[in-house]
Design an enzyme around this catalytic site. Sequence first.
Site, short mmCIF file in Angstrom:
data_model
loop_
_atom_site.label_atom_id
_atom_site.label_comp_id
_atom_site.label_asym_id
_atom_site.label_seq_id
_atom_site.Cartn_x
_atom_site.Cartn_y
_atom_site.Cartn_z
N LYS A 188 0.86 -1.20 0.00
CA LYS A 188 0.00 0.00 0.00
C LYS A 188 0.89 1.24 0.00
O LYS A 188 1.52 1.57 0.99
CB LYS A 188 -0.93 0.05 1.22
CG LYS A 188 -2.03 1.05 0.97
CD LYS A 188 -2.47 1.90 2.13
CE LYS A 188 -1.58 2.97 2.61
NZ LYS A 188 -1.62 4.25 1.86
N GLU A 263 10.49 1.14 9.87
CA GLU A 263 11.52 2.17 9.65
C GLU A 263 10.86 3.51 9.85
O GLU A 263 10.00 3.92 9.07
CB GLU A 263 12.13 2.04 8.26
CG GLU A 263 13.43 2.84 8.17
CD GLU A 263 13.91 3.02 6.74
OE1 GLU A 263 13.75 2.09 5.95
OE2 GLU A 263 14.42 4.10 6.45
N CYS A 297 14.29 10.24 5.90
CA CYS A 297 14.40 9.77 7.27
C CYS A 297 15.86 9.85 7.74
O CYS A 297 16.12 9.99 8.93
CB CYS A 297 13.86 8.37 7.41
SG CYS A 297 14.46 7.25 6.16
N GLU A 395 11.69 15.68 14.55
CA GLU A 395 11.97 15.47 13.12
C GLU A 395 11.13 16.47 12.33
O GLU A 395 9.90 16.39 12.32
CB GLU A 395 11.59 14.03 12.71
CG GLU A 395 11.86 13.78 11.25
CD GLU A 395 11.45 12.39 10.77
OE1 GLU A 395 10.30 12.00 11.00
OE2 GLU A 395 12.30 11.72 10.16
O1 TXE Z 1 3.43 9.86 7.38
P1 TXE Z 1 2.51 8.64 7.71
P2 TXE Z 1 2.98 11.29 6.84
C1 TXE Z 1 7.49 11.39 9.09
C2 TXE Z 1 7.88 12.83 8.85
C3 TXE Z 1 6.61 13.45 8.36
C4 TXE Z 1 5.60 12.71 9.18
C5 TXE Z 1 4.21 12.67 8.61
O2 TXE Z 1 8.27 13.41 10.07
O3 TXE Z 1 6.53 14.81 8.65
O4 TXE Z 1 6.10 11.39 9.25
O5 TXE Z 1 4.21 12.16 7.29
C6 TXE Z 1 0.25 5.20 5.83
N1 TXE Z 1 -2.48 2.65 9.33
N2 TXE Z 1 7.83 10.52 7.99
O6 TXE Z 1 1.78 11.81 7.54
O7 TXE Z 1 1.13 9.13 8.02
C7 TXE Z 1 0.17 6.32 4.83
O8 TXE Z 1 -0.95 6.17 3.98
C8 TXE Z 1 -1.72 2.20 8.32
C9 TXE Z 1 9.08 9.83 8.11
O9 TXE Z 1 2.83 11.18 5.42
O10 TXE Z 1 3.22 7.82 8.70
C10 TXE Z 1 1.49 6.15 4.12
O11 TXE Z 1 1.38 5.10 3.18
N3 TXE Z 1 -1.06 3.00 7.49
C11 TXE Z 1 9.16 8.67 7.17
C12 TXE Z 1 2.44 5.75 5.26
O12 TXE Z 1 1.59 5.22 6.28
C13 TXE Z 1 -1.16 4.32 7.67
C14 TXE Z 1 8.59 8.92 5.82
C15 TXE Z 1 3.26 6.88 5.86
O13 TXE Z 1 2.39 7.90 6.30
C16 TXE Z 1 -1.93 4.86 8.71
C17 TXE Z 1 7.34 9.63 5.86
C18 TXE Z 1 -2.61 3.96 9.55
N4 TXE Z 1 -3.38 4.37 10.57
C19 TXE Z 1 7.04 10.42 6.92
N5 TXE Z 1 -1.83 6.20 8.65
C20 TXE Z 1 10.52 8.05 7.02
N6 TXE Z 1 10.96 7.29 8.01
O14 TXE Z 1 11.17 8.18 6.00
C21 TXE Z 1 -1.03 6.50 7.62
N7 TXE Z 1 -0.62 5.36 7.01
#
Ligand code: TXE
Length: 499
Positions: A188, A263, A297, A395
């Site tokens: 997904k 991660e 990240c 972050e």
């Molecule tokens: O991440 P999300 P977001 C961090 C970074 C950023 C913050 C928010 O600080 O500002 O996260 O980003 C899916 N159950 N990183 O809001 O929400 C979502 O659809 C299952 C660091 O975009 O964590 C997407 O596919 N899945 C990071 C994925 O999770 C869910 C990279 C990431 O989204 C979900 C990105 C749920 N309840 C953001 N809610 C890194 N480590 O590189 C969301 N998703």
Amino acid sequence: MTQHVKKLSLPSKPRDFGFFVDGKSVPSGDREVFERSSPGHGVPVSRIPKCTAQDLDRAVAAARQAFDDRRWSGLNGADRAAVLLKAAELIRQRQEEIAYWETLENGKPISQARAEVGGCIGMFEYASGLARSLHGDSFNNLGDSMFGIVTREPVGVVGIITPWNFPFLILCERVPYVLASGCTIVAKPSEVTSATTIMLAEILSEAGLPDGVMNVVTGSGSSIGQALIEHMDVDMLSFTGSTAVGRHCVKAAAGNFKKLGLELGGKNPQIVFADADLEDAADGVAFGIAFNTGQCCVSGSRLIVERSVADKFEKMVAAKLEKIIVGDPLDEATQIGAITTDAQNTTIMSYIDKGRDEGARLITGGATVDMGGGQYIAPTLFGDVTSEMSIARDEIFGPVLVVIPFDTVDEAITIANDTVYGLAASVWTKNIDKALMVTRRVQAGRFWVNTTLSGGPELPLGGFKQSGWGREAGKYGVEEYTQLKSVHIEIGKRSHWVE
Ligand code: TXE
């Protein structure tokens, strides 16, 4: 900072993508559709279906069936390797198209997107070898009547949830390794960057991957993502994203105790000693925070610099940041492009405001850049930062670097470890003792000495502390998707328990 105009053109109308189940692309039909606009231009570029709970059930059922009937795990490693190698070749053929869609949906520069897709080809090629070399262990030292073997078996159906910052690269740091292990997949992608994940499913199918082994569902995290992490027929979940959602995954995984790979976030230190090659270090530090507009990240977002050179070094880094070409992602010359989502843009700008409010000194940047459309932020540097400030602790996930000075090696290590995260770290010094001491004592899953953000298929990545669980890539990456079985084989006549 220099600004450029675009060269490649935008699509004339948004492209419709279907999701992918059991070897077939499924059009959106009467499902709701998510329309994505290019963050660099604000122009609609793609439309993806919002999958329903039934769609997810179908995808998981297809992956379950494909795993249970052994159509993939039952092949020999050489046959699995052949599919992965063919996929590498097809990605190479479609490199330009994949890079274009990565740029359109994510906002990253086209030259960078091309390089990332090139890196993904390497992941598939490397993992193909692992499909053939994955093996267990034997114990020939258990006495004449016993022989022991340890085998590795694929875990089963793996859910892969990916974020929007490196949609194709993060996917390809997982998919070929998962496939090398013999598992099947339901992926997904982030709702804002789904195109290239769907393309990968098509490519794998064309490469000869049996139907049902790679499935893709699309839609929001809160609906389809949540349903995937809770699904009782998914055996393992690989999640990459925010620490908050990672925590959520831990709770949701309790339903069937699915195995988890996580991660998560990072607040990664760049430690610069006075004896470093400061020219190199300034370039590396600027690259480490500005690459992918800091939406990495592993971004080096805390500059921990020896006080005796702090003023001078701050100026060197600021000069580098000011020369970075911020521009249209479709322009070949652009070094950093757009901020990927509106929400992320707001988050970054609010941290820049917080930095000012907390008393940090803005050295350069600190403002949005008007490109006549889309959302852009100038690389930003804050001095006079203390470890208590939120800009030093949280972050930010944007091009915002904070400078914290130190006096001794011990102090540098203490500051570096003063975070809940432990994803990555860099040290810049020409003194081998200091380099090794810091490498040993700073808590991070990925470490760089006199460089930053290097990576490849061989070395694993993953976090210490609240940056996650498990490792991706390398031989370790394949092993994550296996479980061990120990087999005891009695030789000869049994010595009876009941006479
Ligand atoms: O991440 P999300 P977001 C961090 C970074 C950023 C913050 C928010 O600080 O500002 O996260 O980003 C899916 N159950 N990183 O809001 O929400 C979502 O659809 C299952 C660091 O975009 O964590 C997407 O596919 N899945 C990071 C994925 O999770 C869910 C990279 C990431 O989204 C979900 C990105 C749920 N309840 C953001 N809610 C890194 N480590 O590189 C969301 N998703």
